[in-house]
Design an enzyme around this catalytic site. Sequence first.
Site, PDB file in Angstrom:
ATOM      1  N   THR A 462      23.997  12.604  -5.256  1.00 50.98           N
ATOM      2  CA  THR A 462      22.595  12.789  -4.597  1.00 50.98           C
ATOM      3  C   THR A 462      21.894  12.785  -5.579  1.00 50.98           C
ATOM      4  OG1 THR A 462      22.861  14.749  -3.911  1.00 50.98           O
ATOM      5  CG2 THR A 462      24.387  12.648  -2.239  1.00 50.98           C
ATOM      6  N   CYS A 463      20.080  12.515  -5.204  1.00 48.16           N
ATOM      7  CA  CYS A 463      19.234  13.502  -5.722  1.00 48.16           C
ATOM      8  C   CYS A 463      18.390  14.336  -4.765  1.00 48.16           C
ATOM      9  CB  CYS A 463      18.307  12.332  -6.283  1.00 48.16           C
ATOM     10  SG  CYS A 463      17.461  10.635  -4.752  1.00 48.16           S
ATOM     11  N   SER A 464      19.026  14.691  -3.832  1.00 44.86           N
ATOM     12  CA  SER A 464      19.064  16.094  -3.364  1.00 44.86           C
ATOM     13  C   SER A 464      19.483  17.290  -3.656  1.00 44.86           C
ATOM     14  CB  SER A 464      19.883  15.980  -1.879  1.00 44.86           C
ATOM     15  OG  SER A 464      19.687  16.922  -1.498  1.00 44.86           O
TER      16      SER A 464
END
Length: 655
Positions: A462-464
């Site tokens: 994820t890009c979280s």
Amino acid sequence: KSLRTIAFRKKKNRNNNNNNCNNRDGNNQNTQNSSFELTCSKSSYAMVCHTLQHKNAIDEILNKNDGILRKKIQMDAARNKGLLYILLNELLFGKYKKIRGGGKLKRNIVKYEKELRDAADTILLARAGEAGTSRSLFRKQIIFPRYVRVNTLKANTEDVVHSLRKTLQSYSSQHTQKEPHHMTREKIYADPHVPDLLVLSPKTGIPWHEHELIRSGKIMLQDKSSCLSALAFDMYFNDNHKVGSPSGNKEEKEEEESMGDFIDACAAPGNKTLHLAALISKRYQQQQLDDHRHILDETKKKQKTTKTLKSSKKLKVDEGAIIPEVPTIFAFDRSSSRILTLRDRIASLTPTAKESADTMMTVDVKPIHEDFLKVNPNDEKYLNVKNILLDPSCSGSGIINTPDRLLDDLHEADDAIDTKSNHNHSKNNHISKRISTLSNFQLVALKHAMSFPQVLRIVYSTCSIHEQENEHVVSSALLESNKEIADEMNQWEIISPPSLRNWKRRGHNVCGLSSDQAESLIRVDGTKGDDTNGFFVCYFQRKGVSEKSPNNDNGKYEIELPPFVDGFYNGQFHHYNEEIVTSMEPMEEESAKLDANHINNQKERLEDHSELSTKKVKDLSAKKKAKKLAWKRRQKESKFSRIKAKEEKEGPKDS
């Protein structure tokens, strides 16, 4: 949301290739299809970004004294809150400290201009001595290097470096030697973690969208962090599992060493898909060349004549070698608009039939318009799938300096804004609910990927930066999926990808994860010096799968330095962020003094300006008053003369 609407609008023509691509892959500067496009000029876009940098400070000013100013300017009742934020930013933090233009919103703000300025001065003076005030009230901009990934499906790194070197020299000559760090504009470095990823200065001045290498698909402007998902698989098809090895039993080799097919569960816009295809193709080509050299060496030993040697060079494989099947990447996406983007990018960034003969592309990418969650794990079409790349929708909280992402990133604002107010509670509740919804979807998607019985490896990313979307999802999926698998050797485990073993930042030991499992997770944080956007990677593998570490027994993943580059990147462009820190955020030891002096000087200038303005206003008001009185006198005389003339014309009235 309204600020984003000012900067962007939904694109009407979805087949237009001249707009920026959806930035879910971290590729917010590519020149492919997009769901959004800029509505206005670049200056409007810059104005929105500048407003977002001061949004926390504006909120604190409006919420002062139980939100009196917020009620007075009718912030919550405004139809266009984004425009209202921009007007407040222009008034309080803009270059001219005034609102240009007019309208109802401006009139409503100007009524309380003095109260707004007083509240701003009070808050800034009160917070001047507190450490980290700039970080909490004003969002710090972080400048990353320019990452350029060579698309090895259509080009080689050496040719790309030569072409970029010429371009950099031509643009660098336009800058004078007096400019700071002008020499670094021509430097080209290789990334130490991702092969075929070049690192350039963020201030090259090159219009990348018009560059021939971009238009021809030979390079891609892809953020480093988004390259880590596909790179995690590189441990498998690097040196272990030599496909086409000329020795050993053919049937056993074919069964044991088959790489299998791949699924990219949430593929659009396709950066990770194409990066995975490039890595697979490059490794296959290298293995084929190694096998060919081995065959030639064996032939040289057996054949001594020149004629026989020449004929042996035409051989590609011998009778005992395995001819590997071309692996397939099934790229799924359920959105009708995003699948169009994916198809266009695959067509433009993969070689044509003629180019494939030259580049020896050995992977087939098939875009599929279907929801991955509805795919039957036992479908015969996917029986050869042994690898799944899952990069589901997420909050995007790790992406920095992007307007539509900044609005969701309020974890720093909580320290600067009174979280007890109802306004901020509703905001935080909305964000918390959104993250919870996303994490539930991510868990369902990951468990579905684990349900494919023939799959051996899964990469989840994820890009979280939120633990709820990362460690919590990983831990829950691992626990729940393994309970349903009776055979222990088929159960899943978390492995540290050898291709990323040199990466220092690791996962968090939360939600039941052991310390070893947390150490196997990959985390990226751009705010802590990682020089790229925030990201998360987890590599799952069946317990029964035994693999060697690539390249050597010590588990090191070595990347060869491409020719003609200036070495590996090691923070050579950090000075751009140091300049920002010097100009925007003084050092912690002197921040209180400098901030207080700056605010006091600004206040003195405003007071001096107000005194001069008062004198001018008095002089102007006296002249205006005299003019107005003279005009009224003339109007009165004219009226009396008209009435008198009318009475004389009509004559005396009868009683």
